[in-house]
Design a protein around this motif. Sequence first.
Motif, PDB file in Angstrom:
ATOM      1  N   ASN A 113      12.617  48.424 -46.237  1.00 32.99           N
ATOM      2  CA  ASN A 113      13.802  49.274 -46.191  1.00 32.99           C
ATOM      3  C   ASN A 113      14.953  48.572 -46.903  1.00 32.99           C
ATOM      4  OD1 ASN A 113      12.585  51.329 -44.573  1.00 32.99           O
ATOM      5  ND2 ASN A 113      12.855  49.997 -42.767  1.00 32.99           N
ATOM      6  N   GLN A 126      15.990  58.615 -52.130  1.00 35.49           N
ATOM      7  CA  GLN A 126      17.021  59.646 -51.998  1.00 35.49           C
ATOM      8  C   GLN A 126      18.134  59.196 -51.047  1.00 35.49           C
ATOM      9  OE1 GLN A 126      15.555  63.390 -50.588  1.00 35.49           O
ATOM     10  NE2 GLN A 126      17.524  64.437 -50.810  1.00 35.49           N
ATOM     11  N   GLU A 127      17.758  58.604 -49.925  1.00 36.46           N
ATOM     12  CA  GLU A 127      18.761  58.112 -48.980  1.00 36.46           C
ATOM     13  C   GLU A 127      19.590  56.990 -49.596  1.00 36.46           C
ATOM     14  OE1 GLU A 127      16.780  56.937 -45.438  1.00 36.46           O
ATOM     15  OE2 GLU A 127      16.339  58.994 -44.792  1.00 36.46           O
ATOM     16  N   LYS A 177      24.168  50.685 -43.025  1.00 39.71           N
ATOM     17  CA  LYS A 177      23.210  51.781 -43.066  1.00 39.71           C
ATOM     18  C   LYS A 177      21.886  51.282 -43.625  1.00 39.71           C
ATOM     19  CE  LYS A 177      25.989  55.229 -41.811  1.00 39.71           C
ATOM     20  NZ  LYS A 177      25.744  56.104 -40.633  1.00 39.71           N
ATOM     21  N   GLN A 179      22.197  58.522 -51.886  1.00 34.18           N
ATOM     22  CA  GLN A 179      23.273  59.156 -51.128  1.00 34.18           C
ATOM     23  C   GLN A 179      24.254  58.122 -50.582  1.00 34.18           C
ATOM     24  OE1 GLN A 179      21.148  61.404 -48.177  1.00 34.18           O
ATOM     25  NE2 GLN A 179      20.705  63.123 -49.571  1.00 34.18           N
ATOM     26  N   LEU A 180      23.744  56.981 -50.123  1.00 40.61           N
ATOM     27  CA  LEU A 180      24.627  55.936 -49.597  1.00 40.61           C
ATOM     28  C   LEU A 180      25.490  55.330 -50.703  1.00 40.61           C
ATOM     29  CD1 LEU A 180      22.200  54.111 -47.124  1.00 40.61           C
ATOM     30  CD2 LEU A 180      24.150  55.579 -46.545  1.00 40.61           C
ATOM     31  N   ALA A 200      18.439  52.578 -45.664  1.00 41.36           N
ATOM     32  CA  ALA A 200      17.844  53.638 -46.475  1.00 41.36           C
ATOM     33  C   ALA A 200      16.326  53.493 -46.445  1.00 41.36           C
ATOM     34  CB  ALA A 200      18.361  53.550 -47.912  1.00 41.36           C
ATOM     35  N   HIS A 201      15.659  54.582 -46.017  1.00 44.72           N
ATOM     36  CA  HIS A 201      14.195  54.556 -45.918  1.00 44.72           C
ATOM     37  C   HIS A 201      13.523  55.126 -47.161  1.00 44.72           C
ATOM     38  CE1 HIS A 201      14.632  53.471 -41.685  1.00 44.72           C
ATOM     39  NE2 HIS A 201      15.492  54.485 -41.556  1.00 44.72           N
ATOM     40  N   SER A 202      14.335  55.744 -48.026  1.00 47.09           N
ATOM     41  CA  SER A 202      13.758  56.330 -49.239  1.00 47.09           C
ATOM     42  C   SER A 202      14.747  56.198 -50.387  1.00 47.09           C
ATOM     43  CB  SER A 202      13.427  57.808 -49.014  1.00 47.09           C
ATOM     44  OG  SER A 202      14.627  58.544 -48.775  1.00 47.09           O
TER      45      SER A 202
END
Length: 360
Positions: free
Chosen positions: A353, A334-335, A328, A338-339, A330-332
Amino acid sequence: MKLQRYLCRNCGRRFSEPKPLKQKPERLLNTDSASFLYCQVGDSKEGSKNLTLTENPLRNGLAGATNAAIDSRGKIVEFSFWLLEQGYSPATIKSRVKRLNRLVTLGANLNDEESVKEVIARQKWSVSSRVNAVDAYDSLLKMLGRTWKPPIYRKIRLLPFIPTEAELDQLIAGCSRKMATFLQMLKETGMRAGEACQLKWTEIDLVNNSVRVTPEKGGNPRNLKISNKLVCMLNETPKNNLYAFAHATDMWIRNFSRQRKRIAAKLKNARLLQITFHTFRHWKATTEYHKTKDILHVKELLGHKSINSTLLYTQLVNFNEDDEFTVKVAHSEQEACQLIEVGFEYICDFERNKLFRKRK
């Protein structure tokens, strides 16, 4: 009204004292009911004998076994209080008392060491079950101040079954809401089922996503993190009891066995039948060691007193380098959070990223 029973010497038929006649004797003699005047074959009470005297030898023979069983049950009650006075944990007391009661039910006389050995040898138990039965009886003899020569059973330590994460998730998804919450707690924390059953609401911090574990089996207490998913599941659980999972471990096991059997049949996956509550602990320890390669971290996570108990997880699964991963990006921030919460592991940065992966 007490009824006297008779046994005909001629035909062996049982019959009773007559009741007051409310019908003709001819009809009474032709009936097959339990209360008729004479034996239909012998036609007379002459030559009959009291059935009580006939059956007394059998009853007297059973009386000895009954008295021995009663005496054994009494010793087991005394034994449970003795274990409590010696400072044994409730789980140990319950286990040993249960095994002794099982031996008595199977016909063992706890006053006779050879009788106990014979009963244990006859059962189709695993070596571990035999060893536990011997240990329970050995503790009883210790209370009584007696010694014996116990049978020799040596445990064979086997590597436990480790399912895939997908199989655990399938099982959790197919269970009832409360059972799914219980299993998710075992999966994320690696705690024992007994520890989860003793978990109080005051020990669960739903704000900071953590739980305080009271140890079982003389382990170490610990403070463990839980995911937002589990927090949501706990928030939906009724809080009308002091304990989050307010049932005895045995009741959870019976309920889980029924649901597991149903899900395994539905998904046609027999591997699910091998999953127990303790399997979640094995899975957590194995995957945690694979991620960190830190055996001391795994020891603290499980609450083990001795690192020898933890070393088992270093050899459970040989993860190959060609294992498949889910990747996966993550661009931010927050993402990325979550991961990480769902088990993804950070690998590196690429073009501003962050890349994460998780084993399939």
